[in-house]
Motif scaffolding. Structure first.
Motif, PDB file in Angstrom:
ATOM      1  N   LYS A  24      36.664  42.369  36.639  1.00 51.36           N
ATOM      2  CA  LYS A  24      37.126  41.114  37.620  1.00 51.36           C
ATOM      3  C   LYS A  24      37.268  41.319  39.105  1.00 51.36           C
ATOM      4  CE  LYS A  24      40.048  39.041  33.682  1.00 51.36           C
ATOM      5  NZ  LYS A  24      41.127  38.932  33.410  1.00 51.36           N
ATOM      6  N   LYS A  25      38.065  42.780  39.207  1.00 51.07           N
ATOM      7  CA  LYS A  25      38.113  43.369  40.693  1.00 51.07           C
ATOM      8  C   LYS A  25      36.836  43.216  41.319  1.00 51.07           C
ATOM      9  CE  LYS A  25      42.794  45.307  39.682  1.00 51.07           C
ATOM     10  NZ  LYS A  25      43.440  46.383  39.413  1.00 51.07           N
ATOM     11  N   LYS A  28      35.536  40.374  42.477  1.00 46.49           N
ATOM     12  CA  LYS A  28      36.382  39.541  43.324  1.00 46.49           C
ATOM     13  C   LYS A  28      36.689  38.028  42.947  1.00 46.49           C
ATOM     14  CE  LYS A  28      35.034  42.513  47.276  1.00 46.49           C
ATOM     15  NZ  LYS A  28      34.534  42.716  48.567  1.00 46.49           N
ATOM     16  N   LYS A  30      38.175  34.814  41.843  1.00 48.41           N
ATOM     17  CA  LYS A  30      39.158  33.905  42.201  1.00 48.41           C
ATOM     18  C   LYS A  30      39.817  33.339  40.980  1.00 48.41           C
ATOM     19  CE  LYS A  30      36.589  32.462  46.459  1.00 48.41           C
ATOM     20  NZ  LYS A  30      35.993  31.288  47.225  1.00 48.41           N
ATOM     21  N   LYS A  34      38.562  33.159  36.852  1.00 48.60           N
ATOM     22  CA  LYS A  34      38.890  34.308  36.179  1.00 48.60           C
ATOM     23  C   LYS A  34      39.080  33.708  34.635  1.00 48.60           C
ATOM     24  CE  LYS A  34      41.788  37.033  39.091  1.00 48.60           C
ATOM     25  NZ  LYS A  34      43.149  37.787  39.431  1.00 48.60           N
ATOM     26  N   LYS A  75      24.105  43.191  42.288  1.00 48.92           N
ATOM     27  CA  LYS A  75      25.426  42.811  42.269  1.00 48.92           C
ATOM     28  C   LYS A  75      25.804  42.615  40.864  1.00 48.92           C
ATOM     29  CE  LYS A  75      25.439  40.286  46.689  1.00 48.92           C
ATOM     30  NZ  LYS A  75      25.507  38.944  47.714  1.00 48.92           N
ATOM     31  N   GLY A  79      29.243  44.861  39.327  1.00 53.09           N
ATOM     32  CA  GLY A  79      30.629  44.021  38.848  1.00 53.09           C
ATOM     33  C   GLY A  79      30.639  44.425  37.331  1.00 53.09           C
TER      34      GLY A  79
END
Length: 200
Positions: A24-25, A28, A30, A34, A75, A79
């Motif tokens: 999640k971090k 990033k 919002k 989430k 990306k 993540g």
């Protein structure tokens, strides 16, 4: 109780630390999306990815839509793989001791991206074989996954111990006659299970 000859060990949260909060971090996320990240358990594209039925590129597109962000494969990897941590402290020593007396098999609902992260962890030198959902075409708690695991282990269900952190998976294994034990995030708890079955 039959003498245990083989042990089937789930990977995430039994052998290695997996924490979705790190992903999640990394993404990033919002607050509005989430929640979308929370329901992977019931998300069909995730199941398809774990069964090897869709490609990384296809999964990237699904994730872009689900998280409402532009993602390319790199990306996504950054993540998606952020949730994979290290082996729990003391796990290598415990497995090294256990393998003197039983065959060890690592089994997991996983995918090719996560597997690339943990495949070379030292603890997995202790195992006879990986049984991975994205290679088998089935995932826990599907019966076919466990039937394949029993076949590869080469022993009867009563001679096999299965350890997982999710009850629904343990129930499926138990229904096929496996000895089942719950363990989550604790080398000490796994050690106690091994002692209970006279593995160490």
């Amino acid at each position: 109780m039959s003498k245990i000859q083989a042990v089937l060990l789930d990977i995430g949260n039994v052998l290695i630390d997996v924490d979705i909060e790190r992903s999640k971090k990394a993404f990033k996320l919002k607050s509005f999306n989430k929640e979308a990240f929370e329901n992977f358990k019931n998300w069909e594209p995730h199941h398809q990815f774990e069964k090897g039925q869709i490609s990384v590129e296809q999964f990237t597109k699904h994730m872009s839509d689900k998280l409402e962000m532009r993602l390319n494969v790199e990306k996504l990897k950054d993540g998606w793989n952020a949730c994979i941590g290290e082996a729990f402290p003391g796990m290598l020593e415990l497995l090294t001791e256990a393998r003197k007396n039983v065959s060890l098999f690592a089994l997991s609902n996983t995918n090719e991206l996560h597997y690339q992260v943990f495949a070379n962890y030292e603890i997995f030198n202790c195992f006879d074989e990986f049984l991975l959902s994205h290679e088998q075409g089935h995932r826990k708690p599907e019966v076919e996954f466990f039937e394949k695991a029993i076949h590869i282990a080469g022993y009867g269900p009563s001679e096999i111990l299965y350890v997982d952190d999710l009850e629904e998976n343990l129930e499926a294994g138990k229904a096929l006659g496996l000895n089942v034990e719950h363990c989550k995030n604790s080398t000490e708890d796994l050690k106690s299970i091994f002692q209970k079955y006279f593995i160490i």
